[in-house]
Scaffold this active site. Structure first.
Site, PDB file in Angstrom:
ATOM      1  N   GLY A  35      22.296 -29.659  73.300  1.00 60.57           N
ATOM      2  CA  GLY A  35      21.744 -31.001  73.376  1.00 60.57           C
ATOM      3  C   GLY A  35      21.068 -31.514  72.136  1.00 60.57           C
ATOM      4  O   GLY A  35      21.218 -32.690  71.775  1.00 60.57           O
ATOM      5  N   GLY A  83      27.044 -29.902  75.671  1.00 64.41           N
ATOM      6  CA  GLY A  83      26.891 -29.106  74.460  1.00 64.41           C
ATOM      7  C   GLY A  83      25.441 -28.784  74.179  1.00 64.41           C
ATOM      8  O   GLY A  83      24.570 -28.969  75.028  1.00 64.41           O
ATOM      9  N   THR A 107      26.335 -28.426  82.116  1.00 65.87           N
ATOM     10  CA  THR A 107      26.247 -29.850  82.417  1.00 65.87           C
ATOM     11  C   THR A 107      27.476 -30.230  83.227  1.00 65.87           C
ATOM     12  O   THR A 107      28.516 -29.587  83.097  1.00 65.87           O
ATOM     13  CB  THR A 107      26.249 -30.676  81.117  1.00 65.87           C
ATOM     14  OG1 THR A 107      25.285 -30.149  80.224  1.00 65.87           O
ATOM     15  CG2 THR A 107      25.949 -32.127  81.362  1.00 65.87           C
ATOM     16  N   ARG A 165      11.086 -30.071  77.829  1.00 63.93           N
ATOM     17  CA  ARG A 165      12.251 -30.325  76.966  1.00 63.93           C
ATOM     18  C   ARG A 165      13.308 -31.173  77.666  1.00 63.93           C
ATOM     19  O   ARG A 165      13.615 -30.983  78.835  1.00 63.93           O
ATOM     20  CB  ARG A 165      12.858 -28.992  76.528  1.00 63.93           C
ATOM     21  CG  ARG A 165      14.114 -29.107  75.651  1.00 63.93           C
ATOM     22  CD  ARG A 165      15.392 -29.041  76.443  1.00 63.93           C
ATOM     23  NE  ARG A 165      16.585 -29.035  75.573  1.00 63.93           N
ATOM     24  CZ  ARG A 165      17.835 -29.124  76.018  1.00 63.93           C
ATOM     25  NH1 ARG A 165      18.065 -29.224  77.308  1.00 63.93           N
ATOM     26  NH2 ARG A 165      18.854 -29.115  75.170  1.00 63.93           N
ATOM     27  N   GLY A 213      17.275 -32.704  76.979  1.00 61.69           N
ATOM     28  CA  GLY A 213      18.452 -32.624  76.131  1.00 61.69           C
ATOM     29  C   GLY A 213      19.185 -33.942  76.019  1.00 61.69           C
ATOM     30  O   GLY A 213      18.615 -35.017  76.207  1.00 61.69           O
ATOM     31  N   ASP A 214      20.482 -33.856  75.753  1.00 65.96           N
ATOM     32  CA  ASP A 214      21.264 -35.073  75.511  1.00 65.96           C
ATOM     33  C   ASP A 214      21.757 -35.746  76.782  1.00 65.96           C
ATOM     34  O   ASP A 214      22.071 -36.935  76.776  1.00 65.96           O
ATOM     35  CB  ASP A 214      22.469 -34.748  74.625  1.00 65.96           C
ATOM     36  CG  ASP A 214      23.456 -33.821  75.329  1.00 65.96           C
ATOM     37  OD1 ASP A 214      23.033 -32.716  75.727  1.00 65.96           O
ATOM     38  OD2 ASP A 214      24.635 -34.183  75.480  1.00 65.96           O
TER      39      ASP A 214
END
Length: 361
Positions: free
Chosen positions: A281, A279, A227, A255, A257-258
């Site tokens: 996610g 990190g 990221t 999918r 993630g964060d």
């Protein structure tokens, strides 16, 4: 009787005069010791500041060639100087965050934009988010395949739509309407990322469920992380944060993630701080990492360093996740906290002091 009345009156008058003298003296003393707040200027740690990251994970010296290390250091410095120049010249934290992330998105070194990893279907699906600490406005995009710079789309969503997050084909249609640069999906192809997908697929049967959808990188061997992010404080006291990613290698089923989730991967609030996460996610979403750091400062009165340490070194690991964050608070204090073996990172303060790091030491 009359004399007694006058005597009592004189004594009362005398005592009142003494009290007035004491009060006047006390007021004078208080005024001397505590000047009017208008005359007191609170000094910030930094008038402006900027911090960036390029992913976290098992980044070890023995896995990094001298040429690779130099390339990462050079790109981190190039990116942060772009944002720092904007801030130094009085530009906004939002502009600094967006333009800095553009540099990282345009580099094949990082898992964002040009360097995005591949999904199980052999595609590149990109996510991004941005937030304005001044008014808590936010924008995000998820699962786009043709938008060259997802962070630009996230900002357009924030500023030019009534929504916070757009995804997939709808997000791409909006990007076209906004005049953002659209590229053929082949633009995101890099040989290194495609070979990483092949390696993950080849070893899928013997890998554990935890590692099946890992972001695999020849340098960050076994991580789930890839990221880029930036946080900034400008001269007007406004904070901003942004995050952009290609997600996990071999990810399936759309999918997300964060990175595009406000409060998990990105958060900014002028009352506290600006945070960008990198990190695993799923755990960063469950822990609402970015917002939690701000909340610990707001509700418990923790410093930025204390709040970041509590979340990254305790809360996330207790859930089973790992990764890191970058952050800057309203006074210009900067933090780069992670619980992995390394994190691509850099910071620059108002005086121009530059710090670049890759490894844990």
């Amino acid at each position: 009787m009359k004399n007694l009345f006058y005597l009592s009156f004189l004594m009362l008058l005398f005592l009142n005069c003494k009290d007035d003298q004491k009060t006047s003296a006390l007021e004078q003393q208080t005024t001397t010791q505590t000047p009017d707040s208008k005359d007191v200027e609170f000094k910030k740690t930094n008038e402006f500041a900027i911090v960036i990251h390029g992913g976290a994970g098992t980044i070890l010296r023995e896995n990094m060639s001298a040429e690779d290390e130099a390339a990462y250091n050079a790109k981190l410095e190039e990116a942060i100087r772009v944002g720092h120049d904007i801030l130094k010249n009085g530009g906004s934290s939002l502009d600094a965050v967006e333009k800095t992330i553009n540099v990282l998105e345009n580099s094949p070194l990082f898992n964002a934009g040009k360097g995005a990893v591949f999904t199980n279907a052999g595609l590149n699906e990109l996510d991004a988010s941005i937030m304005d600490g001044k008014n808590l406005d936010a924008g995000a995009s998820a699962g786009t395949k043709t938008v060259k710079n997802p962070i630009n789309l996230a900002r357009a969503v924030m500023e030019n739509s009534p929504h916070v997050m757009l995804s997939g084909e709808g997000a791409e249609q909006f990007a076209k309407e906004q005049g953002l640069e659209i590229v053929d999906p082949s633009y995101f192809y890099t040989e290194a990322r495609f070979k990483a997908l092949e390696r993950v697929k080849a070893s899928e049967e013997i890998e554990t469920a935890r590692d099946k959808s890992a972001f695999y990188d020849p340098i960050i061997k076994d991580s789930k992380f890839g990221t880029v992010g930036c946080v900034a404080l400008d001269k007007n006291g406004n904070l901003a944060a942004g995050t952009s990613t290609g997600g996990m290698t071999n990810k399936r089923w759309g999918r997300i993630g964060d990175a595009p989730i406000i409060g998990a991967g990105t958060y900014a609030n002028n009352a506290t701080c600006a945070v960008s996460s990198t990190g695993w996610g799923e755990y960063f979403i469950r822990a609402m990492v970015a917002h939690d750091i701000s909340a610990l400062m707001d509700y418990k009165g923790l410093s930025l360093q204390e709040a970041a340490k509590e979340v990254i070194q305790k809360k996330v690991p207790d859930l089973g996740g790992d990764g890191g964050i970058i952050a800057v608070d309203k006074d210009g204090n900067m933090v780069m906290e992670y619980n992995t073996e390394g994190m691509y990172r850099a910071s620059m303060d108002a005086s121009g002091n530059l710090t670049i790091g890759i490894y844990k030491d």
